[in-house]
Design an enzyme around this catalytic site. Sequence first.
Site, short mmCIF file in Angstrom:
data_model
loop_
_atom_site.label_atom_id
_atom_site.label_comp_id
_atom_site.label_asym_id
_atom_site.label_seq_id
_atom_site.Cartn_x
_atom_site.Cartn_y
_atom_site.Cartn_z
N ASP A 268 123.43 48.56 -13.08
CA ASP A 268 122.29 49.90 -13.18
C ASP A 268 122.28 51.18 -12.71
O ASP A 268 123.44 51.68 -11.72
CB ASP A 268 121.19 48.85 -13.39
CG ASP A 268 119.91 48.66 -14.48
OD1 ASP A 268 119.43 51.06 -14.33
OD2 ASP A 268 119.85 48.55 -15.24
N HIS A 326 114.60 52.24 -13.35
CA HIS A 326 114.51 51.49 -13.75
C HIS A 326 115.87 50.10 -13.41
O HIS A 326 115.40 48.78 -13.86
CB HIS A 326 115.97 52.15 -14.85
CG HIS A 326 116.62 51.48 -15.77
ND1 HIS A 326 117.64 50.47 -15.71
CD2 HIS A 326 116.05 51.95 -17.63
CE1 HIS A 326 118.13 50.47 -17.38
NE2 HIS A 326 116.49 50.97 -18.23
N SER A 516 116.63 48.16 -22.93
CA SER A 516 116.38 47.96 -22.00
C SER A 516 116.13 46.19 -20.86
O SER A 516 116.94 46.43 -20.26
CB SER A 516 116.92 49.16 -20.73
OG SER A 516 117.62 50.57 -20.20
#
Length: 729
Positions: A268, A326, A516
């Site tokens: 990520d 994220h 996600s």
Amino acid sequence: MIIDRFTMPARRATTAWGSKICKGTVSAVAAAAMLLAPSAITASAATTYSSDSSGIVGATAYSDAPRNFVINLGTTANPLKSGQFEHVVSLVQTLGAVPLAQYPQIGVLFAQSTDADFARELADQLTASGIPFHSVAASRSTDTVKKDGSDVVQGSEVVVPSATRLSGGAGGSGDEASPDATEQGETKTPDGTSQVPVNRMTIDPESDNGLDSSGISGKTAVSSGSATDPDVGDGDNAAWGIKAIHADTAYASAVSTISRTVTVGILDSGIDDTHAELKANTDSADSAGCTNNGIAQTDHASWTNYKTASGTYGDVNGNQLTGWSHATHVAGIVGAAHNGSGVQGVDPQVRLASVRIANSSGNIWSEYVVCGVMWSASKHFAVTNNSYSGFVKLSDVQGAAQYEALRRAFAYAQSQNVVVVAAAGNNNVNLDAVAPAGWRNIPGDFPGVVTVSNVELTSGNALGQLERYTGEEGSNYGAQHIDIAAPGTDILSTCPKAYYSTEEESVDTCSMTGTSMAAPHVVGVAAILRSIFPKATVDGIASMLKSEAKTEYGRLQPPNPSSEEYRGAGLVNALAALGGNTLNISGTSTRVPVYRLYNPYTKYGLHHLTTSVDERDKLIFLGWKLDGTVFVAVSKNSTNAVPVYREYNPNDGTHNWTLDAKEHQALVKLGWRSEGIAWYVRDDGQVPVWRLYNPYSGEHIYTRNMQEYATLKNNAGWRGEGLAWLGIN
């Protein structure tokens, strides 16, 4: 490259469940479909891709500038011979290029060259040398976009001697436009959008400030240091996904007592390892960054990602280049600590390795992903989380080369027993419908990858029925492509405090939506399974995930229309991972029932285990009560059989059984009598057997019944001692 965006729609700030106050429009957090096309530059002829294709060559670039190239050597039918890989490295250097990451295990290497015709020149050299190759092409290029130089390597990644270092944004090369730099015919991706400029994921902080009325950027305003983990309670700020898949119950029942820890790779944007919920679980030794030409680096700065490019923390005005949250959010869903504050992950026992594959501008290139996947394989991670996705059309030359490198990398990782879980993407696309036209959703469509759709609670429903998220940038679907469903809508998890906090409020959690967020729920359950079943194969773990999800299939609303099938095997179920399962094991097993008996005449009760029918019947004759067959062991000559030892304490009349030879020896030294080997179990068995200790009587009890284990541990004063061994079905 293959991926243009993380698979998460725009951030939403919420103050009450289901109340969406602010919706950002940051393209970086919206998974749009993506095309991997022929050479970025000038189109070459379309190809019919297969893993056994050969001689695929990207077209000549429109200018001499630093570009990275992917080189796939050998095919299944014509593999490389000894020494040929090394010879190719020499050929690359002879052509004035610089070899980058090299993976002889899969016959892939990357190189950087300023020569516009490098791909063709190297292909000619390979052919002349008799070295088989699948494809050679630029790794950051597409064919159906403006020739704006956005495929050109920039800044510190430029390593070719005498090349001009380019600076500026991710979309520009700094070069003067060449005369033929005109826009080619656009190709529409499966969701009908125009192809983005280059094969990359872009984080564009300036496109959205994400401010709600409180002035806090795109988040749920939840302060750090709350009295309890929101997951263990209800309310607007509860991380409802943990409860919906029974992960909170699983943790309270047994996960907290599993001593074996496993490592999950978070591929990520980089984890904030200073976060209170993550710092204890972050595995810095196995973390790496892949954003320097796809070459793995292990220094701290290479794998963390919570500061802006200037080196200062991100602010609420959208200056978030590398301060985006994220990866930190994803990591928290998998394994945030159970520490009485903030949030709790699906498996708070897990180790989290940060594998950064998004650079400071938010771009993901094919060499970054290959690096991350191969790093995961080299470290033998139990599971990897891949919350990003994109589309490739297999007939496109440039895309075929990038696809092949990625295919080989993911296949190799699985051969090293790494379970790969991927988000399905948020294009609201029927993957079954686009597949016949040659489109592939990456990485979810690679064989063996567990692909996850995003579900949300039905209107007015409290953790009961769920349905596919169909909002803007809804979850992709398709009966032939979705393996499992998981919560992914308005999910509360960890976010960098430095990014979301203000002078008035300290904030380290936020809510996000997308596949996600769904994928890490499945990853957490897979991590639990790997800690219980360390010998299980990749296919075995995937099979268990699906088998357990079937128990919750009825909680998923039927799709409407029926063609929008999103359920896969069902809803991921953490609690079911702790009980019996349908794991297939190879070899031979001779079943040996183990009986459990109970003495009702002792003060605290006394339990005994035996495989002997004579001993069982004798104890019954003496007044003991038969509890039945507690689990099934195996004979000595069974496949992968390991002994379980039996000891007797002459001081209080209790017995102990253990798989641990060191524990057996220690008890004997303390005065326990060794009674030899009680039975054998398979070290790759199917059914967890749990052990508890009674501090009042000194005895142990063994059970395969998770409800019994949880009741004794949580309500009757017994101490849960975790997994004893594995029985068979």
